[in-house]
Design an enzyme around this catalytic site. Sequence first.
Site, PDB file in Angstrom:
ATOM      1  N   THR A   1     -73.812 -21.775  26.153  1.00 59.17           N
ATOM      2  CA  THR A   1     -74.632 -22.485  25.008  1.00 59.17           C
ATOM      3  C   THR A   1     -76.074 -21.425  24.107  1.00 59.17           C
ATOM      4  O   THR A   1     -75.893 -20.399  24.765  1.00 59.17           O
ATOM      5  CB  THR A   1     -75.806 -23.037  26.202  1.00 59.17           C
ATOM      6  OG1 THR A   1     -76.519 -23.825  25.245  1.00 59.17           O
ATOM      7  CG2 THR A   1     -76.311 -22.266  27.294  1.00 59.17           C
ATOM      8  N   GLY A   2     -76.506 -21.763  23.235  1.00 54.81           N
ATOM      9  CA  GLY A   2     -77.624 -21.449  23.074  1.00 54.81           C
ATOM     10  C   GLY A   2     -79.096 -21.240  23.207  1.00 54.81           C
ATOM     11  O   GLY A   2     -79.834 -20.498  22.561  1.00 54.81           O
TER      12      GLY A   2
ATOM     13  N   ASP B   1     -69.430 -26.263  26.248  1.00 51.40           N
ATOM     14  CA  ASP B   1     -71.442 -26.318  25.240  1.00 51.40           C
ATOM     15  C   ASP B   1     -72.175 -26.965  26.432  1.00 51.40           C
ATOM     16  O   ASP B   1     -71.359 -28.159  26.550  1.00 51.40           O
ATOM     17  CB  ASP B   1     -70.751 -26.475  24.258  1.00 51.40           C
ATOM     18  CG  ASP B   1     -72.329 -27.317  23.401  1.00 51.40           C
ATOM     19  OD1 ASP B   1     -73.340 -25.935  23.614  1.00 51.40           O
ATOM     20  OD2 ASP B   1     -73.085 -28.294  22.340  1.00 51.40           O
TER      21      ASP B   1
END
Length: 1126
Positions: free
Chosen positions: A637-638, A356
């Site tokens: 990752t968002g 992340d």
Amino acid sequence: VKLNSKSHAHTHTPPHTNGIKTSKYNFFTFLPLNLFEQFQRIANVYFLFLLLLQVIPQISSLSWFTTVVPLVLVLAVTAAKDATDDIVRTQCVDCSVIAFNSLNNNSLALVSLSSSSALSRLHLLSPPPVFSLSLFTSHSHSHSHSVPHSHTLSLSLSLKGEVCCEPPNNRLDHFTGTLLFGDHKFSLDNGKVLLRGCTLRNTHWCYGLVLFGGPDTKLMQNCGKNSFKRTSIDRLMNVLVLCIFGVLALMCAILAVGNYLWEINKGYQFNIFLPREDDSGGASLSAFLTFWSYVIILNTVVPISLYVSVEIIRLGNSFYIDWDRKMYDARSDTPAEARTTTLNEELGQIKYIFSDKTGTLTQNIMTFNKCTINGKTYGEREQLESSDPQYSTSHQLVVDFSFNPLADPKFSFYDHSLVEAVKLGIPEVQGFFRLLALCHTVMAEEKNQLAYQAQSPDEGALVTAARNFGFVFRSRTPESITIMEMGKQQRYELLAILDFDNVRKRMSVIVRSPEGKVSLYCKGADSVIFERLNPSCRKLMEVTTEHLNEFAGDGLRTLALAYKDVDEDFFSRWKQQHHKASTALENREAQLDQLFEEIETDLLLLGATAIEDKLQDGVPQTIEQLAKADIKIWVLTGDKQETAENIGYSCNLLREEMNDVFIVSGNTPEEVKQQLSPVYDPVHPIIPQAYALEEAMELEFLWTACMCQAVICCRVTPLQKAQVVELVKKYKKAVTLAIGDGANDVSMIKAAHIGVGISGQEGMQAVSSSDYSFAQFRFLQRLLLVHGRWSYLRMCKFLRYFFYKNFTFTFVHFWFAFFCGFSAQTVYDEWFITLYNLVYTALPVLGLSLFDQDVNDAWSFQHPQLYVPGQLNLYFSKMAFFKCALHSGFSSLVLFFIPYAAMSDSMRQDGKDLGDYQSFAVVTQTCLLFTVCIQLSLEMSYWTAVNTLFIVGSLLLYFGVTFTMYSNGLFRLFPSRLTHSNAYNVWLTILLTSILCVLPVLTYRFLTILLWPTINDKVMFKARQAKAAPPPPSKRTRIRRGSSRRSGYAFSHAQGYGELVTSRRFLRRPAVSHSSHFTPMKSTSSFIPMGRSAGYSPTDGPHNAKAQGVEGTSLQMYRIIQDQTL
């Protein structure tokens, strides 16, 4: 979902509770599930089969309990360990979830300010008049999980309605539903719901309707399922055990055929003095029983003690991780923790890391680092070279903001010239910070001190910088913004907010100053701002571009600032059109975008900011080390594409030799497939879209991504993170590791072979689902390159040696069968068979497996290439197992035939034959024990006092037991069973046997190291040359790239906050005026300005105003020249 409908409540099944289950077992399922998991090991099934054979008296000469006790012990120890791991994992689950278990779906709730709601989903409603509900409050606590306390608040409410919405699903960015209230129907979308884990801001309370609870929540729908994780060595062991069973069956079949032939040709001769009780079966029955008898005798090829030893080794290596002080984070008082004890050696075989970004690679903390204003840069730390101590760089002073009582004491800046420029009243400098104080969606709170709540850390950093330099944002209403300008309070009328979105990559505000002038302030990505500048700013834009390139070279996030004065009549017409477009039912967004483009033109450039998105300590160095170890790192990752790309450069994941970045950004499956097809350059990173995970394109995406040195997946949901991990696991057959810190990383952590949780700012849910946890990303390199590599190396050495010593022990029985009439007679003494694995060889091999290391941790960091053999399974594989079996076969031949030949025609001193069965057994087992101990010594790379004690102690214990059993005193007690033998040729036999067994090993290793040295051999030789002294630590150089690639404005910023701040929904109280407490400011006499701003005032100052006594430099006269020519 019907509100206050009693008939609906009686006719439907009881609603789901808000409880969730994160453990693998419960009280009723523990025993069957755990036994099912343990009997997935084929060896355990094999031991159970042996137990059944030993119950048959015609086959086994051993009692049944000799197998039952070890098998039950192994199963019990493993079950206890698994239960402990599961209990520890469950106890770390957020306790607030348990506190809310009693709240069901369709319940109404009142949630307090700043509470992290454990409810799965809250549907926001307007505060009703009266109702009976539960009030939940959350008290602040030093622990990351505060325990909620519930109170009952009795209100009466007349509220009846119905909510129709989509069923539970895993889409975090989408929600569709309608609310029927009376005769009215309201639309519900994703902006009107709160997901589990959300924190309420800027309001003391809100009413909500629980739509989804417990396992139906979006978060739990994305979490994935708990799976039984087994290491690659465990899976390989299952294959090898099957091969061993095949070899065992072949050996038993050969011996059974030999028994059949022997019975036919020789057996009848023994019936004269050894008559059979029942000879009805003849040679066939004897061969059949002999087959199963040898299955029991030769079962030591897979001894049951193997798995007990493996569990002890894994437990010991887990303690090393827990006790490692170099993985302890003092700031958060968090040690590293091995939350499972079954995956340690897997840490030495990682090929792919899925990480992340926010909170894992970064601290999620951003600071104002540098800026350029009207062609002049600020923020550089000059390196002064002077013999005078007062000019030493080590004593470089931070800018003193004591003149500003509202300054943030945590803010640091080192360029004093910028403060002096503000104090001198340079119009461009003051206009620069005025823009930062006005153009944002930050909320201000004043309790004991002024605090900002920003929905993106970028905005918080910029507004804080303006605050410290004298332009303090104090409060806002839907119609106004109040700031303090150099100690003077100013109230600006907020006319419009042109909100940020992914396409615009900018935001603007239109305000009216206290003097009545209408101005537009805009900030955003430099690429979109420069396209909308007035031609007069061309030269200034070129200079600013050079500065932006320098900032990007330092890995900073840049942002361009511009403004324009708006004509009052033009704005009145534009405002009417804006109102009409904002209330349109069709094409609303397109009409608004067109109006925004119309007014955001002919902008005048003020400058640009450079924000440092602080990485966690040691992240670039860690990624560089892991890359040298040939570990592929994928960032999932968002965040948006630009944010992910710039973090990639900051953390050294993307490097300068990657001349271009290959980006997959199609909006349809066809576009994605077209963009994936022509990729053949293996150096470019790839940033994929979700369409690439569709079944039709997943293989093409995977092969394309695997050709790249680095992969960044952006805008991915938690479930898509898990899909990427599963895709690599399925087709690449490589060991994967996932690391994250938030609840959105749980599915990825569960999907990977090994999950690592970082105890950061986002709670403990990732840690609760992980296999290993620590506080900083940099500890990952020590976990893998030191603990993981050592654990894998130790486990492989243990398995090679364990199979060697047991194969050698067992094969001697096979050779002996040809000399005992295939009668299933054992070679060794019964006591030796019992104690061989339990006592004589148990501690030495555990010492090897717990303390051995080829090189120390410093050399492991110095040469990360030492990690590569683990990825290739070079230490233990099918080929290594085959070599081990050949070695054992050779040693067993030597161990049997040398003592047999030495004792067959030997005589004792009293003239009696030495070659009796018991003497032969003692000599053979002594030779065996010496040989395996010498072989263990050759495997040892790191000698300790414990290892030496274990080896020497085992030999002394063996001789103590042997001499005690064969002493004269015991001989008088048991004359029929014990024989005294003390011939000198026994010791010569032991010496000769040991030399012949070890000599081929020494020869092979000498030639291998001399002709084909491995990386381990080279580094170990180098370490011995350096007398085991640790190498000097590598200097941590500053990573700087000269790329012109820049990040744009606040890419973590979300769309929709402009509408929020212009509405009244965020208000708790009306804004109040604030008195000024600024200290009068004067220019310091020691300040020598390096230049001045020669442009125009962004507010009410005259154009081209100059500070008295200050001349403009040629660089800063661009706008003056342009203005004069125009």
